[in-house]
Design a protein around this motif. Structure first.
Motif, PDB file in Angstrom:
ATOM      1  N   ALA A 144     -20.660  24.208  -1.506  1.00  0.00           N
ATOM      2  CA  ALA A 144     -21.266  22.964  -1.087  1.00  0.00           C
ATOM      3  C   ALA A 144     -22.547  23.030  -0.489  1.00  0.00           C
ATOM      4  O   ALA A 144     -23.087  22.132  -0.092  1.00  0.00           O
ATOM      5  N   ALA A 145     -23.206  24.426  -0.512  1.00  0.00           N
ATOM      6  CA  ALA A 145     -24.440  24.579   0.411  1.00  0.00           C
ATOM      7  C   ALA A 145     -25.580  24.693  -0.580  1.00  0.00           C
ATOM      8  O   ALA A 145     -25.274  25.559  -1.480  1.00  0.00           O
ATOM      9  N   SER A 146     -26.540  23.997  -0.509  1.00  0.00           N
ATOM     10  CA  SER A 146     -27.564  24.104  -1.570  1.00  0.00           C
ATOM     11  C   SER A 146     -28.467  25.406  -1.567  1.00  0.00           C
ATOM     12  O   SER A 146     -29.281  25.468  -2.152  1.00  0.00           O
ATOM     13  N   ASN A 147     -28.578  26.007  -0.059  1.00  0.00           N
ATOM     14  CA  ASN A 147     -29.360  27.160   0.263  1.00  0.00           C
ATOM     15  C   ASN A 147     -28.491  28.562  -0.065  1.00  0.00           C
ATOM     16  O   ASN A 147     -28.960  29.407   0.510  1.00  0.00           O
TER      17      ASN A 147
END
Length: 379
Positions: free
Chosen positions: A246-249
């Protein structure tokens, strides 16, 4: 007068036989067959929490031996509030028989038994033998049904010379399609391993998504084949893709994909599995893959059996049937290991749908067509 299949179809629909439940459906079939001179054998397979009932019935002992195969189990009805009537009520309204299984395929079983009844009334001394293989495990696992009964039939010396599966094969008009084969189905579940890291520092990570996409790209870029004499081209579809991120980075540590390949007679599941392995290795993937084939492709080439079936259908319906291999899988894939098999049945317009139904007159015409098949093949 011709035997009407509708009362028997209604009795079958009123059995709530959602796989693996039987709810008396096989009893209904057995009670219809025994007065016709069939010796019935009940066969139960499966674990204690998933017991599956099956029925094998045979009349006569010589050849040729024609077996009719079908299933009394049905899929769940879904949203009951969306049905206009009780899905297990067998209601007839406006010339239509409503209920789960009316189309797939309790209506077909009733039509075959009605046609069989009329055939036996005219030919009580018919040559050869007739059998029915009716399972309660076609719509779900398909493990403890037809495949197990066929093993028993082989052990008992009861393998037929040919088999007719009563699935609803007709497309627009009764009799327009006979299925003489089916594509195989291979499902692969792939997990590619990488190394998690910050997306701003990709050199310190190993992105499994990139590797998985690189593996899938060549598989999707070109067709598996251009089809064969009786089959359309094989297809590969990505049916699932997940990284759980769920984390874009964040570069994830794992990427998963699910594939389904519907393949024709130019391939085997073993060769296709190796093709997937090769693509993953070429992309440098560290991976795990589980591949499962629910059935190899099969083909019953046109010959005496298919030609007799075509003649009977054309004679009884006035429609010249086309030979087809499309659609999903059916229990014919198991029967093909033992004898030539073809599929013919009603128009499958509403199978598995809410308000599933079959036209009453179509089922009556199907019964006449099945009688014609028996006349053509057995005499």
């Amino acid at each position: 007068m011709a035997t009407d299949p509708i009362p028997l179809a209604q009795a079958l629909i009123r059995c709530r036989s959602v796989t693996p439940a039987d709810d008396g459906a096989l009893d209904v079939v057995q009670r219809a067959l025994e007065p016709l001179g069939f010796a019935c054998t009940r066969l139960t397979f499966g674990p204690d929490d998933y017991r599956v009932g099956n029925l094998f019935a045979r009349r006569g002992g010589g050849g040729p031996h024609l077996c009719y195969a079908g299933h009394t189990d049905v899929v769940p009805p879904g949203d009951l509030g969306a049905w206009s009537d009780d899905p297990f009520g067998g209601v007839v309204r406006d010339g239509l028989l409503f209920g789960r299984g009316a189309c797939d395929m309790k209506g077909g079983i009733a039509a075959f038994i009605a046609g069989l009844t009329d055939y036996l009334a005219a030919r009580p001394d018919h040559p050869g033998s007739i059998s029915l293989l009716i399972t309660g495990d076609e719509e779900a696992r398909s493990v403890d049904g037809t495949a197990k009964v066929l093993e028993w039939m082989q052990a008992e010396g009861k393998v037929p010379d040919m088999a007719l599966v009563g699935e609803p094969t007709s497309r627009r008009a009764l009799g327009d399609t006979i299925k003489i084969g089916r594509r195989g189905s291979l499902t692969a579940r792939i997990a590619v391993q990488g190394r998690q890291g910050h997306s701003a520092y990709p050199a310190q990570a190993d992105n499994p998504i990139h590797r998985l996409v690189a593996a899938l790209g060549p598989l999707l870029a070109a067709p598996l084949d251009n089809g064969s004499e009786f089959f359309p081209p094989s297809t590969l579809q990505v049916t699932g893709f997940d990284v759980g991120n769920a984390a874009s980075n964040v570069i994830p540590a794992q990427a998963r994909a699910m594939l389904n390949i519907r393949f024709n007679d130019l391939h085997t599941s073993e060769a296709l599995t190796e093709r997937l392995h090769a693509a993953l290795r070429a992309a440098g993937c560290a991976y795990e893959m589980q591949a499962e084939c629910s059935g190899e492709s099969f083909l019953t080439r046109p010959g005496p059996f298919v030609e007799a079936l075509s003649r009977a259908i054309a004679r009884s319906t006035g429609v010249e049937p086309a030979l087809d291999t499309g659609g999903g899988t059916s229990d014919a894939r198991f029967i093909a290991r033992y004898c030539p098999v073809a599929e013919f049945g009603a128009v499958g317009a509403t199978l598995h749908q809410v308000n599933e139904h079959a036209p009453v007159e179509e089922l009556r015409r199907l019964a006449a067509a099945y009688r014609a098949v028996l006349e053509e093949i057995l005499g």
